[in-house]
Design an enzyme around this catalytic site. Structure first.
Site, mmCIF file in Angstrom:
data_model
loop_
_atom_site.group_PDB
_atom_site.id
_atom_site.type_symbol
_atom_site.label_atom_id
_atom_site.label_comp_id
_atom_site.label_asym_id
_atom_site.label_seq_id
_atom_site.Cartn_x
_atom_site.Cartn_y
_atom_site.Cartn_z
ATOM 1 C CB THR A 111 -0.815 -0.017 1.309
ATOM 2 O OG1 THR A 111 -1.767 -1.051 1.245
ATOM 3 C CG2 THR A 111 -1.514 1.285 1.592
ATOM 4 N NE ARG B 132 -7.708 -8.602 1.225
ATOM 5 C CZ ARG B 132 -6.849 -7.620 1.495
ATOM 6 N NH1 ARG B 132 -6.763 -6.575 0.697
ATOM 7 N NH2 ARG B 132 -6.096 -7.680 2.556
ATOM 8 C CB THR C 215 1.523 -0.533 4.762
ATOM 9 O OG1 THR C 215 1.761 -1.502 3.729
ATOM 10 C CG2 THR C 215 2.849 -0.234 5.433
HETATM 11 N N1 ASP Z 1 -2.981 -3.457 3.811
HETATM 12 C C1 ASP Z 1 -3.188 -3.609 2.394
HETATM 13 C C2 ASP Z 1 -4.381 -4.475 2.146
HETATM 14 O O1 ASP Z 1 -4.549 -5.432 2.851
HETATM 15 C C3 ASP Z 1 -2.008 -4.169 1.687
HETATM 16 C C4 ASP Z 1 -0.675 -3.707 2.181
HETATM 17 O O2 ASP Z 1 -0.564 -2.683 2.833
HETATM 18 O O3 ASP Z 1 0.320 -4.390 1.915
HETATM 19 O O4 ASP Z 1 -5.124 -4.246 1.221
#
Ligand code: ASP
Length: 260
Positions: free
Chosen positions: A143, A170, A192
């Site tokens: 993210t 999702r 994240t």
């Molecule tokens: N947290 C984000 C999600 O689950 C992905 C990430 O930050 O790596 O969509």
């Protein structure tokens, strides 16, 4: 705002390559310049995140990874310490979802999803872009995000292409208030990493609560790491009136810039 210290932290996601911190540096540079020009913090942080959405090395915006059905669906959210919050989930065909989330923050709603979020973006004047034709160079499931403080107000913003290869439908932590991000009078937090664990831990809100108790950002960061198993990636950016902290239990491209 003479004498006030401006600060911005930006990241390219838990698991992103540290070598890509030139991208997060650019985001910080823009965010700082905007705050120096007295741009409101919510706009400054969203425009900084848009720089990262436009960098195909990160899994957001044009770098978003495809889902198992080949589609690209994105989530984005932003919040400021004046209690404005806006988010979109499952949006497609938009180059900069964070700007749409910022538009939602200015509306009577907080979260718009799917086709209807896209329709709202079209009404705001955003162009339709076929992101499935753009090659993502983001290897991980990152993210992008940023937090800012202009000496008066705080803000945070997040944008993601979600976990690559996930099933359609999702939605992770990013558009859920208090999960991926939270901002209030005591500071700003963005997270994240493994979205389901970030959500179950109410990560951003519980980290923010520690700031409200006077706990320093670095200590809050280390406490929050303890909520996650070793197999669950987590990264955080935190600013409070006492300072700031950033880091991840994985590699993470991230930057910090201060100015006045
Ligand atoms: N947290 C984000 C999600 O689950 C992905 C990430 O930050 O790596 O969509």
């Amino acid at each position: 705002m003479p004498g006030k210290q401006l600060i911005i932290l930006a990241h390219g996601g838990a698991g992103s390559d540290n070598a890509h911190s030139d991208g997060t540096d650019r985001a910080c540079q823009l965010g700082l310049e905007l705050m120096q020009a007295r741009t409101p913090v919510l706009e400054a942080v969203c425009r900084a995140v848009a720089i990262l959405e436009d960098d195909s090395r990160f899994n957001a915006g044009t770098g978003s990874r495809k889902r198992t059905d080949g589609s690209v669906r994105m989530d984005a959210a932003c919040m400021d310490s004046r209690r404005r919050f806006g988010a979109v989930s499952e949006i497609q065909h938009i180059k900069n979802p964070i700007h749409v989330a910022c538009g939602v923050a200015d509306s009577e709603y907080q979260l718009l999803t799917g086709e209807d979020a896209h329709q709202y973006a079209v009404e705001l004047g955003f162009k339709k872009v076929d992101l499935t034709r753009i090659e993502s160079h983001a290897p991980g499931t990152d993210t992008v995000g940023a937090v800012v403080f202009d000496g008066d107000q705080f803000a945070a913003a997040l944008s993601t292409g979600g976990t690559g290869g996930s099933r359609p439908g999702r939605v992770g932590d990013v558009p859920l208030i208090g999960c991926g991000l939270y901002v209030g009078e005591h500071g700003a937090v963005c997270a994240t990493g493994h979205g389901e664990s970030i959500t179950l831990n109410l990560t951003a809100y519980r980290t923010y609560e520690m700031l409200g108790q006077g706990i320093a950002p670095q200590e809050a960061l280390e406490t929050a790491y303890g909520w996650f198993e070793d197999s669950q990636d987590i990264g955080l950016l935190i600013i409070s009136r006492q300072g700031n902290a950033g880091g991840s239990n994985r590699n993470m491209a991230w930057s910090i810039l201060t100015g006045d």
